[in-house]
Design a protein around this motif. Sequence first.
Motif, PDB file in Angstrom:
ATOM      1  N   ASN A  49      31.507  47.648  29.343  1.00  0.00           N
ATOM      2  CA  ASN A  49      30.665  47.415  30.521  1.00  0.00           C
ATOM      3  C   ASN A  49      30.565  45.922  30.819  1.00  0.00           C
ATOM      4  OD1 ASN A  49      28.931  48.646  32.551  1.00  0.00           O
ATOM      5  ND2 ASN A  49      27.245  47.585  31.526  1.00  0.00           N
ATOM      6  N   SER A  50      30.470  45.123  29.760  1.00  0.00           N
ATOM      7  CA  SER A  50      30.398  43.667  29.936  1.00  0.00           C
ATOM      8  C   SER A  50      31.685  43.125  30.530  1.00  0.00           C
ATOM      9  CB  SER A  50      30.113  43.003  28.585  1.00  0.00           C
ATOM     10  OG  SER A  50      30.090  41.607  28.711  1.00  0.00           O
ATOM     11  N   SER A  51      32.823  43.685  30.094  1.00  0.00           N
ATOM     12  CA  SER A  51      34.104  43.220  30.640  1.00  0.00           C
ATOM     13  C   SER A  51      34.240  43.582  32.108  1.00  0.00           C
ATOM     14  CB  SER A  51      35.266  43.811  29.833  1.00  0.00           C
ATOM     15  OG  SER A  51      35.394  45.213  30.055  1.00  0.00           O
ATOM     16  N   LEU A  52      33.683  44.718  32.513  1.00  0.00           N
ATOM     17  CA  LEU A  52      33.699  45.100  33.927  1.00  0.00           C
ATOM     18  C   LEU A  52      32.872  44.132  34.767  1.00  0.00           C
ATOM     19  CD1 LEU A  52      33.348  48.999  33.869  1.00  0.00           C
ATOM     20  CD2 LEU A  52      35.360  47.671  34.532  1.00  0.00           C
ATOM     21  N   THR A  53      31.725  43.738  34.220  1.00  0.00           N
ATOM     22  CA  THR A  53      30.881  42.773  34.931  1.00  0.00           C
ATOM     23  C   THR A  53      31.619  41.458  35.116  1.00  0.00           C
ATOM     24  OG1 THR A  53      28.880  43.774  34.001  1.00  0.00           O
ATOM     25  CG2 THR A  53      28.679  41.536  34.868  1.00  0.00           C
ATOM     26  N   THR A  54      32.304  41.026  34.072  1.00  0.00           N
ATOM     27  CA  THR A  54      33.074  39.783  34.160  1.00  0.00           C
ATOM     28  C   THR A  54      34.170  39.903  35.213  1.00  0.00           C
ATOM     29  OG1 THR A  54      32.662  39.294  31.826  1.00  0.00           O
ATOM     30  CG2 THR A  54      34.508  38.153  32.869  1.00  0.00           C
ATOM     31  N   LEU A  55      34.834  41.064  35.242  1.00  0.00           N
ATOM     32  CA  LEU A  55      35.914  41.264  36.207  1.00  0.00           C
ATOM     33  C   LEU A  55      35.380  41.276  37.638  1.00  0.00           C
ATOM     34  CD1 LEU A  55      38.911  41.819  36.731  1.00  0.00           C
ATOM     35  CD2 LEU A  55      38.426  44.265  36.468  1.00  0.00           C
TER      36      LEU A  55
ATOM     37  N   ASN B 290      32.912  39.596  38.716  1.00  0.00           N
ATOM     38  CA  ASN B 290      32.627  38.206  39.078  1.00  0.00           C
ATOM     39  C   ASN B 290      33.881  37.349  39.155  1.00  0.00           C
ATOM     40  OD1 ASN B 290      29.817  38.603  39.189  1.00  0.00           O
ATOM     41  ND2 ASN B 290      29.626  38.370  36.956  1.00  0.00           N
ATOM     42  N   MET B 291      34.952  37.793  38.480  1.00  0.00           N
ATOM     43  CA  MET B 291      36.207  37.025  38.456  1.00  0.00           C
ATOM     44  C   MET B 291      37.375  37.979  38.687  1.00  0.00           C
ATOM     45  SD  MET B 291      35.294  34.763  35.053  1.00  0.00           S
ATOM     46  CE  MET B 291      36.852  33.882  35.108  1.00  0.00           C
TER      47      MET B 291
ATOM     48  N   THR C 221      42.898  41.806  31.772  1.00  0.00           N
ATOM     49  CA  THR C 221      43.437  42.237  30.472  1.00  0.00           C
ATOM     50  C   THR C 221      42.328  42.699  29.530  1.00  0.00           C
ATOM     51  OG1 THR C 221      45.289  40.688  30.682  1.00  0.00           O
ATOM     52  CG2 THR C 221      44.789  41.522  28.465  1.00  0.00           C
ATOM     53  N   ASP C 222      41.197  41.969  29.592  1.00  0.00           N
ATOM     54  CA  ASP C 222      40.079  42.310  28.720  1.00  0.00           C
ATOM     55  C   ASP C 222      39.518  43.698  29.055  1.00  0.00           C
ATOM     56  OD1 ASP C 222      38.259  41.612  26.591  1.00  0.00           O
ATOM     57  OD2 ASP C 222      36.698  41.381  28.116  1.00  0.00           O
ATOM     58  N   VAL C 223      39.447  44.021  30.340  1.00  0.00           N
ATOM     59  CA  VAL C 223      38.959  45.340  30.750  1.00  0.00           C
ATOM     60  C   VAL C 223      39.874  46.431  30.204  1.00  0.00           C
ATOM     61  CG1 VAL C 223      38.651  46.893  32.706  1.00  0.00           C
ATOM     62  CG2 VAL C 223      37.693  44.599  32.789  1.00  0.00           C
ATOM     63  N   VAL C 224      41.177  46.218  30.326  1.00  0.00           N
ATOM     64  CA  VAL C 224      42.138  47.212  29.834  1.00  0.00           C
ATOM     65  C   VAL C 224      41.989  47.397  28.320  1.00  0.00           C
ATOM     66  CG1 VAL C 224      44.591  47.720  29.511  1.00  0.00           C
ATOM     67  CG2 VAL C 224      43.784  46.789  31.694  1.00  0.00           C
TER      68      VAL C 224
END
Length: 268
Positions: free
Chosen positions: A99-105, A107-108, A116-119
Amino acid sequence: TSGLATNQSLSRITADNVANAMTPGFVRREGVVISTGLGGSIVGEVRREVDVALIRMARLENAKMSEQQAVYEGLRDYTVYFGNPGDGISPADKFTAFNSSLTTLVNMPASTGAQTDVVNRASDLALSIRETSNALAGLRADVDMEIRYEVSDLNEALYEMASLNNKMRDFRQGTIETAEFADRMDEVLDKISGIVDIRLTETSDGLINIYTTGGAALLEGDQVQDITYSAGDGKLFAGTQEITPGIDGVRGVEHGSLAGLSQLKADI
C-alpha cells in the motif's frame, strides 16, 4: 494373637504410607481398628484419606489448564506461521508495504523505481498470501490430527476404566488391595480429566460411572460410550449423544484439551 495381627496390619499400612509418600497417584491409608469382643481387636477397614471435594476441584482445574495449554500451543504455531504485526514478514506488513508503494507511485507516477517497487511489493504480497493459505490449511490439518489423537487416548482410558470396574468386583471393600486398586483408578481418571471435564458417581460396590459435566454418559459400569469425531463439521459424540464444546443445548464438555482444540478448529 489378634493384637499381634492388628499391629502387623497397622505397621504394613504405615510402611506403605512412608514408602509411597512421594509416589504419584498414591493416597495415604488409615487403618480402622474395631473390637472383636473379649478384649480382642482387628483392622476392620483400610480407608483412603481422600478429600472428594478437593479432588473434584483439582480435576476441574486440570481440565481448564489442559484446555488453555492446547489453545496456547495452537496459537504459538499460528504465530510461527503468520508472524506478528511489525516484524516485516507477516501478511499484514506485506500489505502495508504494498500500500505504501502504491502511495509513492501515485505521487511519483513517472518514477521507474516507484513502478518497480510496486511490482516487487505486489509479488511479495501474493507470495505471502499463498504461503499463508497453505500454512493455514496445514494448521487446520494439524488440529484435526491432534483431536483424533486425543479422542483415541480418551477411548483407551475409558476402556481401561471399564476393565478396572470389572476387576473391582473381585475385591472386598476396605482392604489394602482395594485401596491400591483405587489408586490406579484415580490415575486413569486424572488422565481423562485432562482431556474432558468430567462428573463422577460411585456405586455401593465401588464402581465408577463417568459423565461429561453436561450430563452425557461416557462410562457406566463396564459400558463405554465410544467417543467419535467428525472432521467435516468438528462434532464430537459419545455414542449417539453429541458432546461438542460450545454448542447451545448440547450436553457436552466445557474444558479439557478437546475443548481447547475444538475452539482452535472453530477459530482458524
